[in-house]
Motif scaffolding. Sequence first.
Motif, PDB file in Angstrom:
ATOM      1  N   PHE A 134      67.566  38.782  10.599  1.00 52.13           N
ATOM      2  CA  PHE A 134      68.326  40.019  10.444  1.00 52.13           C
ATOM      3  C   PHE A 134      67.888  40.759   9.193  1.00 52.13           C
ATOM      4  O   PHE A 134      67.676  41.983   9.219  1.00 52.13           O
ATOM      5  N   PHE A 146      65.994  47.725  17.041  1.00 51.82           N
ATOM      6  CA  PHE A 146      66.042  46.483  17.813  1.00 51.82           C
ATOM      7  C   PHE A 146      66.381  46.800  19.267  1.00 51.82           C
ATOM      8  O   PHE A 146      66.775  47.916  19.598  1.00 51.82           O
ATOM      9  N   VAL A 156      68.899  37.537  15.367  1.00 56.52           N
ATOM     10  CA  VAL A 156      68.152  38.233  16.418  1.00 56.52           C
ATOM     11  C   VAL A 156      68.029  37.298  17.615  1.00 56.52           C
ATOM     12  O   VAL A 156      67.599  36.144  17.479  1.00 56.52           O
ATOM     13  N   GLY A 204      65.192  40.018  21.138  1.00 52.57           N
ATOM     14  CA  GLY A 204      65.104  40.969  20.045  1.00 52.57           C
ATOM     15  C   GLY A 204      66.390  41.711  19.752  1.00 52.57           C
ATOM     16  O   GLY A 204      66.443  42.518  18.814  1.00 52.57           O
ATOM     17  N   VAL A 242      70.040  42.302  18.251  1.00 54.81           N
ATOM     18  CA  VAL A 242      70.835  41.798  17.133  1.00 54.81           C
ATOM     19  C   VAL A 242      72.209  41.379  17.664  1.00 54.81           C
ATOM     20  O   VAL A 242      72.879  42.158  18.355  1.00 54.81           O
TER      21      VAL A 242
END
Length: 235
Positions: free
Chosen positions: A10, A71, A131, A152, A154
């Motif tokens: 992160f 992201f 992630v 990918g 978050v």
Amino acid sequence: MQKIIIDQAFWDLFPDVKIAVMTAHNVDNKDQNVPNDLIQNANKIAKKWVPDDPISANPVVKAWRDAYRKFKTKKGARNAVENLLKRAKNNKGVGNINPVVDVYNSVSLEYAFPIAAEDLDKIVGDVHLTVAKGGEPFTPIGEDEIEEALPGEVIYRDDQDIISRCWAWRDSARVADTDETKNLLFYMENIQPERDDDHLAAAHQLEKRFHDYLNIDINDLTILTRDNPEFVFAK
């Protein structure tokens, strides 16, 4: 001992984010002295954050939109605070739900930060802001169908599954606070360094309203950063 841990994956994406975390214990989430107009007033105050059209032109919303481009997200996912501010802007403000939700929603609206409140007793193991590898399960509030995280993406997760998808978009039904919740874990993110003072003020306001309206003293407020990425929420 249980912790909330912000993983390096992160910080690689968002090195300057600050996250206020705290817990509240022995909460009575039923009959409390929360003013009926607390949320109505907060909806009015919230409009100051989104005076411009389109809503994405306002700095607080634009900052989150920009962050979400860094992201992988589910199509249409928006940070929770944008949804609150949009409702206020369109005169379709948030209504009363229960004392705990009304208190933290009022702070979220007035200060324009997302606030999550999870039932601490339902969390399994540690909580990680991280992630996703992809495929981690998630059951959103109000739905029965299980979703899966994108590679990918978050996410907040505990040792069982995801507790918040797309960073601060939707929370898990499993750990959602209810009328029966007694112990809570809060986290509130700030992605704009120029708003650090506002962020701290919002955290203190949450403490104050829990004291004033719910008769709960919160004494473990901690600001997580890349240099201080862990917080113990249960021993």
